[in-house]
Write a protein that holds these residues in place. Structure first.
Motif, mmCIF file in Angstrom:
data_model
loop_
_atom_site.group_PDB
_atom_site.id
_atom_site.type_symbol
_atom_site.label_atom_id
_atom_site.label_comp_id
_atom_site.label_asym_id
_atom_site.label_seq_id
_atom_site.Cartn_x
_atom_site.Cartn_y
_atom_site.Cartn_z
ATOM 1 N N VAL A 765 0.828 -1.208 0.000
ATOM 2 C CA VAL A 765 0.000 0.000 0.000
ATOM 3 C C VAL A 765 0.859 1.252 0.000
ATOM 4 C CG1 VAL A 765 -1.725 1.291 1.323
ATOM 5 C CG2 VAL A 765 -1.890 -1.199 1.128
ATOM 6 N N ASN A 766 1.994 1.208 0.702
ATOM 7 C CA ASN A 766 2.849 2.386 0.845
ATOM 8 C C ASN A 766 3.960 2.463 -0.194
ATOM 9 O OD1 ASN A 766 1.371 3.184 3.122
ATOM 10 N ND2 ASN A 766 2.638 1.929 4.476
ATOM 11 N N GLY A 767 3.899 1.651 -1.233
ATOM 12 C CA GLY A 767 4.889 1.730 -2.289
ATOM 13 C C GLY A 767 5.769 0.497 -2.359
ATOM 14 N N SER A 768 6.438 0.347 -3.506
ATOM 15 C CA SER A 768 7.254 -0.848 -3.744
ATOM 16 C C SER A 768 8.521 -0.860 -2.894
ATOM 17 C CB SER A 768 7.610 -0.945 -5.233
ATOM 18 O OG SER A 768 8.310 0.220 -5.642
ATOM 19 N N GLU A 769 9.126 0.326 -2.645
ATOM 20 C CA GLU A 769 10.343 0.356 -1.848
ATOM 21 C C GLU A 769 10.064 -0.085 -0.418
ATOM 22 O OE1 GLU A 769 12.238 4.107 -2.046
ATOM 23 O OE2 GLU A 769 12.555 4.056 -4.235
ATOM 24 N N GLU A 770 8.994 0.421 0.171
ATOM 25 C CA GLU A 770 8.636 0.002 1.522
ATOM 26 C C GLU A 770 8.254 -1.469 1.541
ATOM 27 O OE1 GLU A 770 7.771 2.679 0.080
ATOM 28 O OE2 GLU A 770 8.484 4.315 1.370
ATOM 29 N N GLN A 771 7.648 -1.948 0.473
ATOM 30 C CA GLN A 771 7.278 -3.357 0.419
ATOM 31 C C GLN A 771 8.511 -4.248 0.371
ATOM 32 O OE1 GLN A 771 5.261 -4.732 -3.155
ATOM 33 N NE2 GLN A 771 3.907 -6.004 -1.915
ATOM 34 N N ASP A 772 9.545 -3.836 -0.386
ATOM 35 C CA ASP A 772 10.769 -4.624 -0.455
ATOM 36 C C ASP A 772 11.497 -4.648 0.880
ATOM 37 O OD1 ASP A 772 10.214 -5.073 -3.095
ATOM 38 O OD2 ASP A 772 11.507 -3.452 -3.837
ATOM 39 N N ASP A 773 11.358 -3.591 1.683
ATOM 40 C CA ASP A 773 12.060 -3.502 2.956
ATOM 41 C C ASP A 773 11.217 -3.991 4.126
ATOM 42 O OD1 ASP A 773 14.461 -2.656 4.363
ATOM 43 O OD2 ASP A 773 13.211 -1.078 5.235
ATOM 44 N N ALA A 774 10.000 -4.452 3.859
ATOM 45 C CA ALA A 774 9.095 -4.845 4.930
ATOM 46 C C ALA A 774 9.549 -6.143 5.583
ATOM 47 C CB ALA A 774 7.675 -4.991 4.396
ATOM 48 N N ILE A 775 9.295 -6.245 6.888
ATOM 49 C CA ILE A 775 9.541 -7.491 7.615
ATOM 50 C C ILE A 775 8.392 -8.462 7.363
ATOM 51 C CG2 ILE A 775 10.038 -8.465 9.890
ATOM 52 C CD1 ILE A 775 10.677 -5.592 10.793
ATOM 53 N N PHE A 776 7.208 -7.905 7.397
ATOM 54 C CA PHE A 776 5.998 -8.706 7.211
ATOM 55 C C PHE A 776 5.760 -8.854 5.709
ATOM 56 C CE2 PHE A 776 1.476 -9.446 6.924
ATOM 57 C CZ PHE A 776 1.207 -10.265 8.002
ATOM 58 N N ASN A 777 6.205 -9.961 5.141
ATOM 59 C CA ASN A 777 6.092 -10.208 3.708
ATOM 60 C C ASN A 777 4.860 -11.045 3.415
ATOM 61 O OD1 ASN A 777 8.543 -8.919 2.937
ATOM 62 N ND2 ASN A 777 9.639 -10.653 3.802
ATOM 63 N N VAL A 778 4.042 -10.553 2.519
ATOM 64 C CA VAL A 778 2.893 -11.338 2.067
ATOM 65 C C VAL A 778 3.394 -12.322 1.013
ATOM 66 C CG1 VAL A 778 0.635 -11.284 0.983
ATOM 67 C CG2 VAL A 778 1.301 -9.460 2.551
ATOM 68 N N LEU A 779 3.465 -13.593 1.378
ATOM 69 C CA LEU A 779 3.915 -14.601 0.423
ATOM 70 C C LEU A 779 2.822 -14.937 -0.582
ATOM 71 C CD1 LEU A 779 5.870 -17.040 2.738
ATOM 72 C CD2 LEU A 779 6.751 -15.177 1.355
#
Length: 855
Positions: A765-779
C-alpha cells in the motif's frame, strides 16, 4: 349393423397386413439373413382405426396407410402417430401426426415425422423435441442407431427445468450411447447470449468438468487457461487398463508462451496409473525496470564451448516437454498364496522450469471434503532432479523377492540458456533383495512365535560426473536374525531381534588417478566387515501414558579397515559400530491434550573422554492442545454421524521446545496457534462456512536474527444463496527483532519499525520500496468472489504471490518479485445433468493426485 361391418373389415385388413408383413418378413427376411445375417425382430402395430392399400406406380408394389392413434413397437422403443405408412418392398415405416417416440429408457420425444427401416433397424425423427435422459433437447434430425444409441444434428439442449431455460447448449452433432453422450461444435448460451464455445463435450453419469480462467498477470501478461476433465466408471465388461479419467489442458500466455497438457488416469483393483504429458512453447523473458520484455540476450559460445562468446538481443522461443507416469500393478492368488506388485515411476523434463512457468493453474477441488479449495497450488516447483525407478516385488508364502532399478539425473545450469540440460548422476541397476522367513517354534510360557529371517542384498550403483561414468560401487550384504516378542504383562511388552551380518563393498573406478583410486579402496574397505547386531524395544503402557525404550547395538569384527571412532562420535551413524538408546515418553491426561519427550543417548566407547551432555541428541519436548470451546467440558463424540450439529469452534496449540545438551542451554522453540470456526446455523454466523486463522513463531535462542513469524488466514463466507467470498493469505516476518525500538542495522543505524505500519508496507500500500524492505512479507494473497448458478459457476478474483527466478541466464539473477493477477474463471463442474443423482458432479469427479505421489 354398419358399425359391426366396419369393425369386421378393419379387423380383416389389419389381420391381412400383419399376415402379409409377416410373410414378407419371413420370405424376404430369410434372403436377407443369408446375405446380410440381419436378424431384425418383428414390428407390432396396435390401435388402428382404418387401413388403406395403395398401389404404387413407380415400384409396382403397394403400401399400406393406416389411420388412428396408432402404436408401433420397434426394437429401440415405440411411437404413437395419427398416420402410419408401411412400404412392403423397402420394409420401411413412415409416420406423422402428433408423433411421440418413447425409447426403452422411457425418454419421450415428440417429432413431426419418422422414417424407420426394418431391415437396418434404424430410423430418423425430424424436427424432434422432448426429454432424452438426462437432458431436454430440440433437434432437426434424431437417428435411431440401435437400442441404446442415437445420433442428433443441429441440437439445442439443456438440463434446466425452467421454461424458458436460462441457459442452453447449441451443438452441431450429439450422440447418445446408453447413459453417456458426446457433442461437438458447442456454443454455451446464458439468457440467450452466447458466452463461450468449446470444441467437444463428453458427459456421463460420473460427471464432467470444464474450467476456463482468463486474466492478466505481471509476468504472464494476458492469459487464458482451459481445463476439460471427465471420468468414466470402470466397466465390468470393458478394459481394465484403459483410462477412467481424462483431462485436457490448454493455456495461452501473452509473454511466456503456450502450454498443452494431457492427463490420463486409471484406478482399479489390479492396476492404478496416472499419466501426465505436457508440451509448451516457452518464450524467454526478462524483467527490466519492472517491465516484462521478450527482447532477451541471445548468446553463443563461451566457457562451456571453448569458443568466444557473442550475444545479440531479440526474441527467443524453445519447445519444452514433460512426461510423468506413476503406475502400480498388483496381482494376488489366494490359492497359491502369491502376491506380485510392480511399481514404476517415470519423469522426464527437458527443462527444470517447466512446472514453474506453466504449472500454476486454477483447478477447484472436486472432493466432498473441500468444495471450493484449490487442488493445485504447489505444482509450480523447480525440478532440479529427474529420472525414473522400477520396483518389482513378489512373495510366495514366506519367500519374497525384490528387484529395483533407479536412474537419477540432475539439472546443470550452463552459461548459455539453450545449453542447460539434465545430466546423468546415478544409476542403480540392479538392486536385488531375497528374503526368507521361517517360523522355528514358540516360546512355551508366552505362546509367541520365533521367526528366523535370512536376507541377501546385492546392489550395483554407477556414479557419474557430467554424464560420464566415474565409478561403480558394488555392495553385497547378508543378514540372518531371530526375533520374538514377550508380552510379560498386560502393560509391559518386549520385542527382541538378534542377528549376524556380513557386508562387502568394492569400487570399480574408471579414472587412472592414483589418489582417487586409493581413496575409493579405503572407502570400500571401511564398508567391508562382519557384525553382530541387536535391537530391543520395551513398551510400557500405563494409564494415560506410554514409554518406549529402544536399544540399538551393532558391533563389527573382521574389518578390512577399522573406522576412526572420533569421526562419527556425534553423528549417530550406522556404519561399523552403534550403541544408542532411543527414549520416547507420551502422556495423554485428557483426550485432546498430549505431551511428548523424545531423545537419543549415545553409549559408544571412544578413545578420548566424551562428556555425558554431549552424548544426548537434542531432546524435543512437544505439546499438543485442542480446545473445543463448544464441548469444553463434555466428552468428545465418537464420530461425525453421532453429532447433531456440524458447527465447530476450536483452538489448536502446538509447541516444540528443543534443548541443546552440549551447551547446556535452550536451542530453539516452535510455537503454533490455529483457530478454526464454521458450519453454524445461527443468523449471520450461518454465512461463515469456514474460517481459519493461524500463527507460528520459530525462535532461535542463541541467534534471534534467525527468528521468523508466519501468519495464515483462510475464510469462506456465503454472501447469498448463490454467492460466496473466499480469502486466503499466507505471510511471514523474517526479522521480527526489528519490531523492537532498539533494533540497529549492520551500520549501526536504527532500523526499527512499527508492527502495524510494517504490515501495511508488506501489502504494497505504501509503495514498492517500503514493500521490499518490509519485515511482514505477504507470500500469498488471494481473494475471490464466487457465483454458483445452477449447473455452472464463475469466479472473479485477485491474486498476489511472492516468487523468484533462479539464475538461468535470463538476466533475472535470482530476483524476488511479486506476481499479481486479476482473473475471471468460468467453471462448468456439474455436467452430470443429474443422471445418477441430483447432486452436482463435484461429488463424483475424481480428485487427481500429483504424479510425484505414489499410488
Amino acid at each position: 349393423m354398419y358399425s359391426a361391418y366396419s369393425r369386421f373389415l378393419i379387423s380383416f385388413l389389419l389381420l391381412f397386413i400383419v399376415f402379409f408383413t409377416s410373410f414378407a418378413n419371413t420370405s424376404g427376411q430369410s434372403l436377407l439373413n443369408k446375405k446380410e445375417n440381419n436378424n431384425s425382430p418383428s414390428i407390432e402395430i396396435e390401435n388402428a382405426d382404418e387401413a388403406e392399400y395403395i398401389q404404387g406406380e413407380k415400384y409396382g408394389t403397394g403400401y399400406f396407410k393406416i389411420r388412428g392413434r396408432i402404436r408401433v413397437k420397434l426394437p429401440s422403443g415405440q411411437f404413437i402417430a395419427n398416420i402410419v405408412i408401411i412400404d412392403l418392398e423397402r420394409q420401411e415405416i413412415y409416420a406423422e401426426g402428433n408423433l411421440v417416440f418413447e425409447s426403452l429408457d422411457r425418454s419421450r420425444i415428440s417429432a413431426e415425422r419418422i422414417i424407420y427401416n426394418h431391415k437396418l433397424s434404424q430410423g430418423v425423427l425430424y424436427n424432434a423435441k422432448g426429454y432424452k435422459k438426462p437432458i431436454y433437447l430440440t433437434t432437426k434430425t434424431l437417428r435411431l442407431l440401435d437400442k441404446q444409441s442415437f445420433a442428433l444434428a443441429e441440437v439445442r439442449f439443456t438440463a434446466n427445468t425452467a421454461r424458458p431455460p436460462h441457459y442452453h447448449f447449441s451443438v452441431k452433432t450429439l450422440a447418445f450411447y446408453g447413459n453417456t453422450f458426446f457433442a461437438s461444435g458447442i456454443i454455451y448460451y446464458v439468457g440467450g447470449f452466447p458466452l463461450f464455445a468449446i470444441p467437444f463435450l463428453y458427459s456421463n453419469p460420473w460427471g464432467t468438468g470444464i474450467i476456463t480462467q482468463a486474466g492478466r498477470g505481471e509476468t504472464h501478461g494476458n492469459f487464458i487457461q482451459n481445463t476439460y476433465h471427465f471420468k468414466k466408471p470402470l466397466s465390468a465388461k470393458g478394459s481394465h487398463f484403459l483410462p477412467t479419467s481424462y483431462s485436457f489442458l490448454l493455456d495461452l500466455y501473452q509473454y511466456t508462451g503456450t502450454n498443452f497438457g494431457l492427463e490420463l488416469g486409471h484406478q482399479s483393483i489390479d492396476i492404478d496409473y496416472q499419466l501426465n504429458i505436457g508440451y509448451a512453447n516457452f518464450k524467454r523473458y526478462q524483467i527490466s525496470d519492472g517491465e516484462i520484455t521478450n527482447q532477451v540476450e541471445r548468446c553463443q559460445g563461451g566457457v562451456d564451448s571453448g569458443t568466444s562468446r557473442s550475444c545479440t538481443e531479440g526474441e527467443e522461443a524453445f519447445d519444452w516437454h514433460k512426461y510423468q507416469l506413476v503406475l502400480n500393478s498388483r496381482k494376488q492368488n489366494k490359492e497359491t498364496n502369491n502376491v506380485r506388485n510392480i511399481h514404476i515411476k517415470f519423469e522426464d523434463y527437458n527443462h527444470y522450469l517447466y512446472d514453474y512457468e506453466f504449472g500454476q493453474r486454477l483447478l477447484p477441488e472436486t472432493s466432498i471434503s473441500a468444495f471450493y479449495q484449490e487442488l493445485r497450488t504447489n505444482e509450480d516447483t523447480i525440478r532440479s532432479q529427474s529420472g525414473w525407478d522400477f520396483n518389482y516385488e513378489e512373495a510366495w508364502d514366506n519367500l519374497s523377492v525384490n528387484l529395483k532399478a533407479i536412474r537419477k539425473t540432475v539439472w546443470r545450469e550452463r552459461e548459455n540458456f539453450q545449453d542447460s540440460t539434465y545430466e546423468l548422476a546415478e544409476d542403480i541397476s540392479p538392486s536385488f533383495t531375497l528374503e526368507y522367513l521361517l517360523p522355528v517354534g514358540e516360546l512355551p510360557l508366552w505362546n509367541t512365535g520365533i521367526d528366523w529371517t535370512q536376507e541377501y542384498t546385492l546392489e550395483r550403483k554407477k556414479e557419474y560426473l557430467e554424464s560420464e561414468l566415474l565409478q561403480t560401487r558394488n555392495t553385497n550384504q547378508y543378514i540372518t536374525d531371530i526375533d520374538f516378542s514377550l508380552p510379560l504383562l498386560a502393560w509391559f511388552y518386549w520385542d527382541i531381534e538378534v542377528g549376524y551380518g556380513i557386508r562387502k563393498t568394492a569400487f570399480d573406478p574408471t579414472t587412472d588417478n592414483a589418489t582417487h583410486r586409493s581413496s575409493l579402496d579405503l572407502e570400500g574397505m571401511r564398508d567391508s566387515y562382519q557384525f553382530l547386531y541387536m535391537e530391543n524395544k520395551t513398551s510400557i503402557a500405563l494409564e494415560a501414558s506410554i514409554i518406549d525404550l529402544i536399544h540399538r547395538y551393532k558391533s563389527s569384527f573382521m574389518e578390512e579397515e577399522a573406522e576412526l571412532a572420533y569421526v562419527n562420535r556425534k553423528g549417530f551413524s550406522e556404519n561399523q559400530n552403534l550403541n544408542e538408546i532411543d527414549i520416547s515418553f507420551n502422556y495423554f491426561p485428557l483426550p485432546d491434550l498430549s505431551f511428548q519427550v523424545q531423545t537419543v543417548y549415545d553409549q559408544r566407547v571412544f578413545p578420548e573422554r566424551v562428556e555425558d551432555r554431549e552424548r544426548w541428541h537434542y531432546p524435543v519436548f512437544r505439546s499438543d492442545i485442542l480446545l473445543d470451546w463448544l464441548n469444553l467440558f463434555k466428552e468428545s463424540r465418537e464420530n461425525l454421524l453421532s453429532k447433531n450439529k456440524i458447527h465447530f469452534f476450536n483452538t489448536h496449540l502446538t509447541n516444540d521446545y528443543i534443548y541443546d545438551p552440549i551447551n547446556g542451554d535452550s536451542h530453539s522453540n516452535v510455537f503454533s496457534l490455529l483457530f478454526l470456526a464454521g458450519g453454524y446455523d445461527l443468523w449471520f454466523f450461518q454465512r461463515l462456512r469456514y474460517f481459519e486463522l493461524g500463527f507460528q513463531w520459530y525462535h532461535v535462542y542463541f541467534n534471534p536474527d534467525l527468528d521468523h513469524l508466519r501468519y495464515t488466514l483462510k475464510s469462506d463466507i456465503q454472501l447469498s444463496k448463490w454467492s460466496y467470498w473466499e480469502l486466503v493469505m499466507e505471510s511471514r516476518a523474517n526479522i521480527p527483532g526489528r519490531y523492537q525500538s532498539d533494533s540497529l542495522d549492520g551500520e549501526g543505524n536504527s532500523d526499527s519499525v512499527d508492527f502495524w505500519e510494517d504490515i501495511a508496507n508488506g501489502t504494497g500500500v505504501n509503495g514498492s520500496e517500503e514493500q521490499d524492505d518490509a519485515i511482514f512479507n505477504v507470500l500469498y494473497f488471494k481473494t475471490t468472489f464466487i457465483f454458483d448458478l445452477n449447473d455452472w459457476e464463475f469466479r472473479l478474483g485477485y491474486e498476489l504471490e511472492q516468487r523468484y527466478i533462479p539464475d538461468t541466464g535470463t538476466g533475472l539473477e535470482n530476483q524476488i518479485y511479486y506476481e499479481q493477477r486479476l482473473f475471471f474463471a468460468l467453471n462448468l463442474i456439474r455436467l452430470d445433468f443429474g443422471s445418477y443423482t441430483q447432486k452436482p458432479s463435484r461429488f463424483l469427479l475424481e480428485t487427481r493426485r500429483s504424479p510425484d505421489n505414489n499410488l
